[in-house]
Design a protein around this motif. Structure first.
Motif, PDB file in Angstrom:
ATOM      1  N   VAL A   1      53.006  46.397  46.222  1.00 60.64           N
ATOM      2  CA  VAL A   1      51.189  46.569  47.019  1.00 60.64           C
ATOM      3  C   VAL A   1      50.940  44.905  45.784  1.00 60.64           C
ATOM      4  O   VAL A   1      51.164  43.484  46.420  1.00 60.64           O
ATOM      5  N   LEU A   2      51.648  44.915  44.635  1.00 59.11           N
ATOM      6  CA  LEU A   2      50.892  43.496  44.111  1.00 59.11           C
ATOM      7  C   LEU A   2      49.414  43.020  44.213  1.00 59.11           C
ATOM      8  O   LEU A   2      49.991  41.639  44.344  1.00 59.11           O
ATOM      9  N   LEU A   3      48.323  43.418  44.154  1.00 60.11           N
ATOM     10  CA  LEU A   3      47.437  42.307  44.769  1.00 60.11           C
ATOM     11  C   LEU A   3      46.222  42.961  43.270  1.00 60.11           C
ATOM     12  O   LEU A   3      46.487  43.918  42.958  1.00 60.11           O
ATOM     13  N   PRO A   4      45.785  42.527  42.536  1.00 57.18           N
ATOM     14  CA  PRO A   4      44.784  42.106  42.080  1.00 57.18           C
ATOM     15  C   PRO A   4      43.433  43.098  42.919  1.00 57.18           C
ATOM     16  O   PRO A   4      43.078  42.927  43.581  1.00 57.18           O
ATOM     17  N   VAL A   5      42.568  44.130  41.775  1.00 62.72           N
ATOM     18  CA  VAL A   5      41.737  45.280  42.313  1.00 62.72           C
ATOM     19  C   VAL A   5      40.841  44.850  41.824  1.00 62.72           C
ATOM     20  O   VAL A   5      40.682  45.038  39.903  1.00 62.72           O
ATOM     21  N   MET A   6      39.441  45.386  41.928  1.00 65.90           N
ATOM     22  CA  MET A   6      38.437  45.157  42.093  1.00 65.90           C
ATOM     23  C   MET A   6      37.867  46.528  42.259  1.00 65.90           C
ATOM     24  O   MET A   6      37.479  47.836  43.536  1.00 65.90           O
ATOM     25  N   VAL A   7      37.557  47.389  40.757  1.00 70.11           N
ATOM     26  CA  VAL A   7      36.441  48.136  40.684  1.00 70.11           C
ATOM     27  C   VAL A   7      34.756  48.450  40.526  1.00 70.11           C
ATOM     28  O   VAL A   7      34.725  47.378  39.561  1.00 70.11           O
ATOM     29  N   ASN A   8      34.610  48.822  41.855  1.00 67.55           N
ATOM     30  CA  ASN A   8      32.939  48.556  42.138  1.00 67.55           C
ATOM     31  C   ASN A   8      31.970  49.833  41.426  1.00 67.55           C
ATOM     32  O   ASN A   8      32.387  50.859  41.819  1.00 67.55           O
ATOM     33  N   LEU A   9      30.849  49.869  40.744  1.00 64.22           N
ATOM     34  CA  LEU A   9      30.159  51.175  40.151  1.00 64.22           C
ATOM     35  C   LEU A   9      28.503  50.034  40.483  1.00 64.22           C
ATOM     36  O   LEU A   9      28.368  48.833  40.047  1.00 64.22           O
ATOM     37  N   ASP A  10      27.968  50.735  40.508  1.00 69.16           N
ATOM     38  CA  ASP A  10      26.081  49.556  41.207  1.00 69.16           C
ATOM     39  C   ASP A  10      25.272  50.125  40.269  1.00 69.16           C
ATOM     40  O   ASP A  10      25.421  50.509  38.807  1.00 69.16           O
ATOM     41  N   GLY A  11      24.796  48.692  39.974  1.00 68.72           N
ATOM     42  CA  GLY A  11      24.321  48.178  38.309  1.00 68.72           C
ATOM     43  C   GLY A  11      23.106  49.146  38.223  1.00 68.72           C
ATOM     44  O   GLY A  11      22.489  48.949  39.016  1.00 68.72           O
ATOM     45  N   PHE A  12      23.054  49.165  37.118  1.00 64.68           N
ATOM     46  CA  PHE A  12      22.146  50.154  36.079  1.00 64.68           C
ATOM     47  C   PHE A  12      21.810  51.799  36.672  1.00 64.68           C
ATOM     48  O   PHE A  12      22.044  52.445  35.993  1.00 64.68           O
ATOM     49  N   ILE A  13      22.313  51.473  38.388  1.00 62.55           N
ATOM     50  CA  ILE A  13      22.703  53.262  38.387  1.00 62.55           C
ATOM     51  C   ILE A  13      23.706  54.236  37.760  1.00 62.55           C
ATOM     52  O   ILE A  13      23.385  55.018  37.282  1.00 62.55           O
ATOM     53  N   LEU A  14      24.992  53.154  37.859  1.00 64.69           N
ATOM     54  CA  LEU A  14      26.121  53.882  36.911  1.00 64.69           C
ATOM     55  C   LEU A  14      26.109  53.266  35.653  1.00 64.69           C
ATOM     56  O   LEU A  14      26.239  53.601  34.714  1.00 64.69           O
ATOM     57  N   THR A  15      25.696  51.487  35.759  1.00 60.75           N
ATOM     58  CA  THR A  15      26.029  50.638  34.742  1.00 60.75           C
ATOM     59  C   THR A  15      24.952  51.619  33.389  1.00 60.75           C
ATOM     60  O   THR A  15      25.474  51.243  32.519  1.00 60.75           O
TER      61      THR A  15
END
Lengths: 387, 298
Positions: free
Chosen positions: A159-173
């Motif tokens: 793979v050797l690619l960057p990974v973005m982990v997303n979470l919903d603002g406020f709802i999860l943060t």
């Protein structure tokens, strides 16, 4: 043994980066991500995490420093949101093109103008063509588990690619939930150490990185990323399965999760925290003898098209929920990507929750009812106030 | 360091694609001779980057990385952080100090890269930032930058019937950098290699950020014959338009004092970018240089 803490999604991401024993963090504050980088700063200040913490002056520099740290050979983590992610846009391409396995948490938030700090997914979906793997969490436990998995996926030699982990603002943060934290040794045993063979900066073995790629070479570099993306489908599934075995938590097949799709004709495709509400509605209707289903997309890039098609083989009417909008096309990103692969079904696009507009259980039930009678290919803006 | 003591080893290889008489190549060559092998280079987009690394070729015999135009200082920050972490946690890089050097042109430094540079200097990273200043965007065909001098004609500050070329003075980067309170700031010229290399060496030895602005004449952008690059750099210093100094821990020190400053006309008349100047324009420029030299005690 593992311990349970009641924490926010941003704290879960920070805990995961700590468990992964990251070497370098380059970060800049932005609502609603800030508590993640604050937590990491605490870890470093208290000696709980041995990392270089670079307090950059912008997100553009956060990503630039992260790329460089990873290109030097360090395990690197950063976090951002919305305007910050947009500011990084240029160098997100560089991260993927240079094949550096940076892991980044992104708190999904609307983009200005008007300025709005609340949740939708326009920010990360607008970065879909940058060459980043994009993963989406439904709850805080999944945030922690995804960040741990993200390092193993990103650093895999196929793979050797960057990974973005997303979470919903406020709802999860900003919502606390019980999260099981595994032991650091177990996590490090799972991820392994990062010893790059392809990208390092060492005077003993000089390497040139980020060279000029003229028309003779550029296309092949793009194709190599596409190939790595296709490889990533299997790696993500394998990493998920290995994680499930070691930590006893599973999420579908790692890329998608099917919920009551066997018998349901009316189904929703969705991504992120809204899947929790949808699952509740499915359970509720099941008790009434009504079968409705959910296809949760956990991995948006690479988009697991065949898996999606296969999971929806029994569905007739497919409601595709988008917390984003391609203006001038009147479609959200997921619809635009997925609908063309579901030609034998009715597909309807529902634009929901832009800029943090609340999505209620009634809205979800309304969508299930609407998709059965709605016209194929239509777009509905849910909860829009009309003058 | 004198000429006979220059290290023989070339860490910047010949055979790059710079123009004949390219001053940027001289900057890189001399800087690496002074810094030595144990060096990692971060390069902003620009002439130096483009001409040295057309894949699969590279002119760099030290580890080198380029990410984008405006972020060489941020990239160098990331390298410095990673080196520190990998040294501490994994015992990499051995005992010897690893020099982290960023190269940026005047556009990549004084304009688009200014924010990243200011951030990196303020944070106190142990790095050397070398601004190779050819006084315009040469890589894209001679557009003005914040470092373009007063009345120089470029493609975006052309001399016309109504405007006499660039209408603003050159941005004073050394003083701006000195205002960051960093331990070492210096100006240099490729035409004074011993002075430049001494400064690079010193900058590498300093603990914390160092900034060197090296004036680097550009045959295509300034408009003079390729064989005159060194002569042009020398004239800049001899006329006082480019004084050589260093500011070490806040102490200002002039490094070179010409016996008698040459009139600025000698420098201006041999460059196409100043061809439009009339005698009255030249005397305006002469006056500003006289004032600046008074300030520096030159």
């Amino acid at each position: 043994m593992s311990e349970v803490k009641v924490i926010t999604g941003t704290s879960a991401a920070a805990e995961a980066a700590k468990l992964a024993d990251v070497d370098v963090i380059a970060a800049y504050p932005i609502t609603p991500q800030t508590t993640c980088v604050e937590k990491l700063a605490d870890f470093v200040a208290n000696g709980e995490l041995d990392a270089e913490y670079i307090k950059v002056e912008s997100e553009h520099s956060a990503m630039s420093a992260s790329i460089a740290a990873s290109a030097t050979g360090a395990r690197t983590f950063t976090a951002t949101s919305s305007q910050g992610l947009a500011l990084m846009h240029e160098v997100l391409f560089a991260a993927a093109g240079m094949r550096v396995p940076v892991v980044m948490m992104n708190a999904n938030r609307a983009l200005s103008a008007p300025i709005n700090i609340w949740n939708d997914q326009q920010d990360s979906l607008s970065q879909r063509d940058t060459g980043w793997i994009q993963l989406y969490a439904e709850d805080n436990q999944e945030v922690l588990d995804l960040v741990i998995q993200a390092f193993k996926i990103a650093e895999d030699e196929k793979v050797l690619l960057p990974v973005m982990v997303n979470l919903d603002g406020f709802i999860l943060t900003h919502t606390v939930e019980p999260v099981t934290l595994p032991k650091r040794e177990t996590v490090l045993d799972f991820i392994g150490t990062y010893e790059p063979k392809h990208a390092y900066l060492d005077p003993k073995k000089p390497m040139t990185q980020g060279a000029l790629g003229d028309p003779n070479y550029y296309m092949e570099t793009r194709y190599a990323i596409e190939t790595a993306m296709r490889n990533a489908e299997k790696v993500i599934a394998d990493v998920h399965d290995a994680f499930a075995e070691k930590f006893n938590r599973a999420y579908g097949n790692g890329l998608i999760e099917s919920y009551n799709l066997e018998k349901a004709e009316n189904v929703i495709i969705a991504m992120g925290s809204i899947c929790g509400t949808i699952k509740d509605m499915i359970d509720l209707k099941k008790k009434e003898g009504v079968e409705i289903g959910l296809l949760k997309i956990r991995c948006y890039r690479p988009l697991p098209v065949e898996m999606i098609k296969d999971a929806l083989k029994n569905a007739k009417n497919v409601a595709i929920l988008d917390k984003s909008i391609s203006l001038g096309m009147n479609k959200g990103a997921i619809y635009a990507d997925v609908a063309s692969h579901l030609k034998d079904k009715k597909t309807v696009n529902y634009i929901v929750g832009l800029g943090g507009r609340d999505i209620t259980s009634e809205d979800i039930l309304g969508i299930y009812a609407d998709v059965e009678t709605s016209e194929d290919g239509k777009t509905n803006w849910v909860g829009l106030k009309e003058e | 360091m004198t000429g006979s003591q220059f290290p023989r080893e070339e860490l910047f290889a010949p055979g790059h694609r710079g123009c004949a008489g390219c001053g940027a190549a001289i900057v890189a060559r001399l800087a690496l001779k002074a810094a030595g092998k144990n060096t990692i280079v971060a390069n902003a987009t620009g002439c130096l980057e483009v001409m040295t690394t057309p894949y699969p070729e590279t002119a760099w015999r030290v580890p080198w990385v380029h990410v984008a135009f405006e972020n060489a200082a941020a990239v160098a920050s990331g390298i410095e952080g990673a080196v520190a972490a990998l040294k501490r946690k994994k015992g990499k890089y051995g005992e010897e100090k690893v020099n982290v050097i960023a190269f940026g042109g005047d556009g990549g430094t004084a304009d688009i890269g200014f924010q990243a540079l200011s951030g990196a200097m303020e944070r106190g990273h142990d790095m050397v930032y070398i601004m190779y200043d050819n006084e315009a965007y040469m890589n894209t065909g001679v557009q003005r930058s914040g470092s373009t001098p007063f009345m120089a004609s470029t493609t975006t500050s052309p001399a016309g019937s109504h405007i006499r070329g660039e209408n603003r003075p050159k941005k004073d980067m050394p003083m701006i950098m000195a205002a960051h309170g960093i331990p070492y700031v210096a100006t240099a010229s490729i035409s004074y290699p011993e002075d430049f290399m001494k400064k690079v060496k010193k900058a590498c030895e300093v603990n914390g950020p160092a900034f060197i602005q090296v004036l680097q004449p550009c045959t295509t952008g300034w408009g003079y014959p390729a064989e005159n690059t060194i002569e042009m750099g020398r004239l800049a210093v001899e006329t006082g338009v480019w004084p050589l100094f260093e500011i070490e821990n806040g102490e200002f020190k002039l490094n070179y004092r010409p016996l008698k400053r040459k009139p600025i006309e000698e420098y201006l008349k041999v460059q196409k970018r100043y061809r439009h100047l009339k005698p009255e324009d030249i005397s305006v420029i002469q006056k500003t240089i006289d004032m600046k030299c008074d300030e520096y005690g030159l």
